[in-house]
Design a protein around this motif. Structure first.
Motif, PDB file in Angstrom:
ATOM      1  N   HIS A 175       9.957  13.105   1.384  1.00 29.97           N
ATOM      2  CA  HIS A 175       9.619  11.687   1.379  1.00 29.97           C
ATOM      3  C   HIS A 175      10.858  10.838   1.104  1.00 29.97           C
ATOM      4  O   HIS A 175      11.096   9.824   1.756  1.00 29.97           O
TER       5      HIS A 175
ATOM      6  N   MET B  65       6.372   9.583   6.269  1.00 34.61           N
ATOM      7  CA  MET B  65       6.642   9.382   4.854  1.00 34.61           C
ATOM      8  C   MET B  65       5.358   9.181   4.045  1.00 34.61           C
ATOM      9  O   MET B  65       5.287   9.596   2.892  1.00 34.61           O
ATOM     10  N   ALA B  66       4.336   8.594   4.643  1.00 35.54           N
ATOM     11  CA  ALA B  66       3.114   8.313   3.885  1.00 35.54           C
ATOM     12  C   ALA B  66       2.382   9.596   3.489  1.00 35.54           C
ATOM     13  O   ALA B  66       1.615   9.603   2.531  1.00 35.54           O
TER      14      ALA B  66
ATOM     15  N   CYS C 285       4.469  -0.019  -0.904  1.00 37.74           N
ATOM     16  CA  CYS C 285       4.555  -0.487   0.485  1.00 37.74           C
ATOM     17  C   CYS C 285       5.970  -0.916   0.888  1.00 37.74           C
ATOM     18  O   CYS C 285       6.525  -1.860   0.321  1.00 37.74           O
ATOM     19  N   ILE C 286       6.485  -0.258   1.888  1.00 34.08           N
ATOM     20  CA  ILE C 286       7.840  -0.586   2.349  1.00 34.08           C
ATOM     21  C   ILE C 286       7.820  -1.883   3.176  1.00 34.08           C
ATOM     22  O   ILE C 286       8.841  -2.509   3.400  1.00 34.08           O
TER      23      ILE C 286
ATOM     24  N   GLY D 149       1.166  -1.554   9.110  1.00 37.61           N
ATOM     25  CA  GLY D 149       1.504  -2.954   8.961  1.00 37.61           C
ATOM     26  C   GLY D 149       0.630  -3.917   9.722  1.00 37.61           C
ATOM     27  O   GLY D 149       0.738  -5.126   9.558  1.00 37.61           O
TER      28      GLY D 149
ATOM     29  N   ARG E  84      -4.969  11.067  -2.726  1.00 31.42           N
ATOM     30  CA  ARG E  84      -3.989  12.016  -3.230  1.00 31.42           C
ATOM     31  C   ARG E  84      -4.682  13.378  -3.364  1.00 31.42           C
ATOM     32  O   ARG E  84      -5.915  13.450  -3.352  1.00 31.42           O
TER      33      ARG E  84
ATOM     34  N   GLY F 139       0.221  -0.822  -3.561  1.00 33.98           N
ATOM     35  CA  GLY F 139       0.534   0.491  -4.091  1.00 33.98           C
ATOM     36  C   GLY F 139       1.433   0.407  -5.300  1.00 33.98           C
ATOM     37  O   GLY F 139       1.637  -0.676  -5.892  1.00 33.98           O
TER      38      GLY F 139
ATOM     39  N   THR G  34      -3.650  -4.062   8.013  1.00 37.26           N
ATOM     40  CA  THR G  34      -3.560  -4.488   6.606  1.00 37.26           C
ATOM     41  C   THR G  34      -3.243  -5.985   6.511  1.00 37.26           C
ATOM     42  O   THR G  34      -3.901  -6.726   5.787  1.00 37.26           O
TER      43      THR G  34
ATOM     44  N   ARG H 223      12.125   7.994   3.607  1.00 38.04           N
ATOM     45  CA  ARG H 223      12.005   6.614   3.119  1.00 38.04           C
ATOM     46  C   ARG H 223      13.383   5.943   3.105  1.00 38.04           C
ATOM     47  O   ARG H 223      13.528   4.798   3.531  1.00 38.04           O
TER      48      ARG H 223
ATOM     49  N   HIS I  13       5.681   5.499  -3.164  1.00 42.10           N
ATOM     50  CA  HIS I  13       5.102   5.104  -1.872  1.00 42.10           C
ATOM     51  C   HIS I  13       4.791   3.605  -1.814  1.00 42.10           C
ATOM     52  O   HIS I  13       4.111   3.159  -0.887  1.00 42.10           O
TER      53      HIS I  13
HETATM   54  C1  HEM Z   1      -1.050  -7.079   3.377  1.00 41.84           C
HETATM   55  C2  HEM Z   1      -0.505  -6.129   4.072  1.00 41.84           C
HETATM   56  C3  HEM Z   1      -0.258  -4.744   3.534  1.00 41.84           C
HETATM   57  C4  HEM Z   1      -0.919  -4.044   2.556  1.00 41.84           C
HETATM   58  C5  HEM Z   1      -2.123  -4.492   1.739  1.00 41.84           C
HETATM   59  C6  HEM Z   1      -0.263  -2.765   2.433  1.00 41.84           C
HETATM   60  C7  HEM Z   1      -0.608  -1.809   1.505  1.00 41.84           C
HETATM   61  C8  HEM Z   1       0.072  -0.619   1.325  1.00 41.84           C
HETATM   62  C9  HEM Z   1      -0.221   0.351   0.292  1.00 41.84           C
HETATM   63  C10 HEM Z   1      -1.339   0.221  -0.744  1.00 41.84           C
HETATM   64  C11 HEM Z   1       0.651   1.362   0.431  1.00 41.84           C
HETATM   65  C12 HEM Z   1       0.760   2.608  -0.463  1.00 41.84           C
HETATM   66  C13 HEM Z   1       0.134   3.823   0.193  1.00 41.84           C
HETATM   67  C14 HEM Z   1       0.130   5.026  -0.724  1.00 41.84           C
HETATM   68  O1  HEM Z   1       0.470   4.927  -1.905  1.00 41.84           O
HETATM   69  O2  HEM Z   1      -0.287   6.108  -0.260  1.00 41.84           O
HETATM   70  C15 HEM Z   1       1.495   1.064   1.577  1.00 41.84           C
HETATM   71  C16 HEM Z   1       2.488   1.881   2.068  1.00 41.84           C
HETATM   72  C17 HEM Z   1       3.157   1.634   3.245  1.00 41.84           C
HETATM   73  N1  HEM Z   1       3.147   0.456   3.965  1.00 41.84           N
HETATM   74 FE1  HEM Z   1       2.067  -1.172   3.586  1.00 41.84          FE
HETATM   75  N2  HEM Z   1       0.747  -2.703   3.353  1.00 41.84           N
HETATM   76  C18 HEM Z   1       0.795  -3.890   4.031  1.00 41.84           C
HETATM   77  C19 HEM Z   1       1.693  -4.251   5.012  1.00 41.84           C
HETATM   78  C20 HEM Z   1       2.630  -3.428   5.563  1.00 41.84           C
HETATM   79  C21 HEM Z   1       3.549  -3.786   6.625  1.00 41.84           C
HETATM   80  C22 HEM Z   1       3.655  -5.172   7.263  1.00 41.84           C
HETATM   81  C23 HEM Z   1       4.250  -2.660   6.929  1.00 41.84           C
HETATM   82  C24 HEM Z   1       5.330  -2.441   7.952  1.00 41.84           C
HETATM   83  C25 HEM Z   1       5.466  -3.102   9.058  1.00 41.84           C
HETATM   84  C26 HEM Z   1       3.790  -1.599   6.044  1.00 41.84           C
HETATM   85  C27 HEM Z   1       4.252  -0.309   6.040  1.00 41.84           C
HETATM   86  C28 HEM Z   1       3.962   0.628   5.070  1.00 41.84           C
HETATM   87  C29 HEM Z   1       4.517   1.967   5.063  1.00 41.84           C
HETATM   88  C30 HEM Z   1       5.471   2.560   6.098  1.00 41.84           C
HETATM   89  C31 HEM Z   1       4.008   2.594   3.921  1.00 41.84           C
HETATM   90  C32 HEM Z   1       4.306   4.016   3.446  1.00 41.84           C
HETATM   91  C33 HEM Z   1       5.437   3.967   2.437  1.00 41.84           C
HETATM   92  C34 HEM Z   1       5.728   5.314   1.816  1.00 41.84           C
HETATM   93  O3  HEM Z   1       4.940   6.237   1.982  1.00 41.84           O
HETATM   94  O4  HEM Z   1       6.784   5.427   1.156  1.00 41.84           O
HETATM   95  N3  HEM Z   1       2.817  -2.108   5.217  1.00 41.84           N
HETATM   96  N4  HEM Z   1       1.130  -0.161   2.084  1.00 41.84           N
END
Ligand code: HEM
Length: 423
Positions: free
Chosen positions: A103, A95-96, A364-365, A255, A306, A358, A258, A107, A362
């Protein structure tokens, strides 16, 4: 395109402290062209937010080719068969790296199984693991080598996601090694054989886990839920085992480091602002807002990529079609037009919206999970330790995407249970 100023976003000094350079870029060159890599860099809040919210113009396919089209990647640093590996990864669907409509389907499929309610149910387990890990950190300090990054911040999100996915306990060490290697892709480090092997082994591991659950369905871990098909999951054909394997890998990679960086950055921010740490020690209800401020001020993900789908005008500059764009959320989060005294860390800041997790489709899920882990991880540290300081030279995570630490040697006083504040 001629830039009004000249900066080097991958120099060691800028990677160490990118914020003065971000300030310059926002003011003088809000659309900056890195000629060597042919990448356009956005730094103003409104521009970054708008790019993240306009998938029609800014495609996420760029997220699937960071290893070949990222900043500083044009110098051929890779030491092995990059083309072959890149081709393989670029055909990977997750999905990312996708845009609607694919997507949306992926999602929705995950969101139905990774719900806030299910995540909330993990709160007491997160607390239990945080306490166990803190016991280990205290033991490590007695042995003279407490490393907050390695022993605590990395371990907590890794254990939680491994538990959620249902990874068998005895495979945890391998799982951790492959995951650390796979995260290398985002670190800007060369795409070595080690990193490639880590990615491939991780995919093979999840493929094996999926096959095991197909043979023995009905479990309640996330992988079991992902292989179950609900009648209302529309274009079913898309959710084949390849996509499920990619979803598991993505959850782990997105996850893990980050959240580890969130905990490390929060700890360091409080070491630099002891008066704010003291306030938090006396009032744990301030912790959630502190977590938001760390996500803004010291964003664990500094930038996302992007690709333009057509010629797009941003701040008076035309970015041609098919160009890679670096959306610097870390810079946007320091934009004075949105955040007064943006370079100041302030746990009381009233934040309407930051881009640390984000924005747009997209977003953050894992946001809810990361906030729970951030809150409990920091609350446990604040409850059980005092006077935390560095005890040696920390090691910074590589690259311009992730901002964090791989080693954070610390020393601290221990709060005995009877002394702890009942906040
Ligand atoms: C402090 C911790 C975290 C930060 C700073 C963070 C940050 C982000 C950001 C900035 C995005 C957007 C990416 C984009 O626009 O291309 C994102 C997407 C995503 N994050 Fe996180 N994240 C964190 C924790 C997590 C955790 C704990 C999980 C899952 C266990 C996770 C799973 C995902 C997934 C699957 C996406 C893609 C969503 C999509 O494309 O629709 N993230 N995250």
């Amino acid at each position: 395109m001629k830039n009004p100023i000249d900066v080097n976003l991958t120099s060691p000094e800028v990677l160490k402290d990118p914020f003065p350079t971000y300030d310059l870029l926002r003011e003088k060159a809000p659309v900056y062209h890195v000629a060597d890599d042919d990448i356009y860099v956005l730094t103003r809040f409104d521009d970054v937010r708008s790019a993240l919210r306009t998938h029609e113009d800014f495609s996420s396919v760029a997220m699937g080719r960071i290893h070949s089209h990222g900043l500083g990647r044009s110098d051929g640093k890779s030491d092995v068969s990059m083309d072959e590996f890149a081709a393989q990864l670029e055909t990977t669907r997750n999905m990312a790296t996708s845009d609607p409509p694919d997507h949306t389907v992926m999602r929705r499929f995950l969101a139905k199984r990774f719900t806030p309610k299910r995540i909330e149910a993990w709160t007491s387990k997160v607390q239990g693991f945080a306490d166990d890990l803190l016991d280990d950190l205290i033991e490590a300090q007695k042995g003279g080598s407490a490393d907050l990054a390695h022993d605590y911040a990395y371990s907590l999100p890794l254990i939680i996601i491994a538990e959620m996915l249902g990874v068998p306990y005895e495979r945890r060490q391998e799982f951790r090694r492959w995951s650390d290697q796979a995260v290398g892709i985002f670190s800007g480090a060369p795409l070595t054989q080690e990193v490639q092997m880590g990615c491939l082994q991780l995919a093979a591991f999840f493929a094996e886990q999926v096959a095991m659950r197909r043979a023995n369905p009905g479990g309640d871990d996330l992988i079991s839920l992902l292989i179950e098909k609900n009648p209302d999951d529309d274009p079913e054909a898309m959710m084949d085992d390849g996509v499920i394997v990619q979803t598991c890998t993505l959850l782990l990679i997105a996850g893990h480091e980050t959240t580890a960086n969130l905990l490390c950055n929060a700890t360091l921010s409080l070491m630099e602002h002891p008066e704010q740490r003291a306030e938090l020690e006396n009032d744990f209800s301030l912790i959630p807002n502190m977590v938001e401020e760390v996500l803004r001020w010291n964003s664990p993900i500094q930038a996302v990529y992007r690709a333009t789908t057509r010629d797009v005008e941003v701040a008076g500059v035309t970015i041609p079609k098919d160009k890679t764009v670096l959306c610097c959320v870390g810079a946007a989060n320091r934009d004075e037009n949105i955040f007064p005294n943006a370079n100041q860390f302030d746990i009381h800041r009233d934040i309407e919206e930051h881009l640390g997790l984000g924005s747009g489709n997209h977003f953050c899920i894992g946001a809810h999970l990361s906030r729970i882990e951030g809150r409990i991880g920091m609350e446990t540290l604040l409850r059980r330790t005092r006077n935390m300081q560095l005890s040696g030279e920390p090691t910074r995570a590589l690259g311009n995407i992730l901002r964090g630490w791989t080693h954070l040697p610390v020393k601290f006083d221990i709060v005995e249970p009877s002394e702890s504040t009942d906040s």
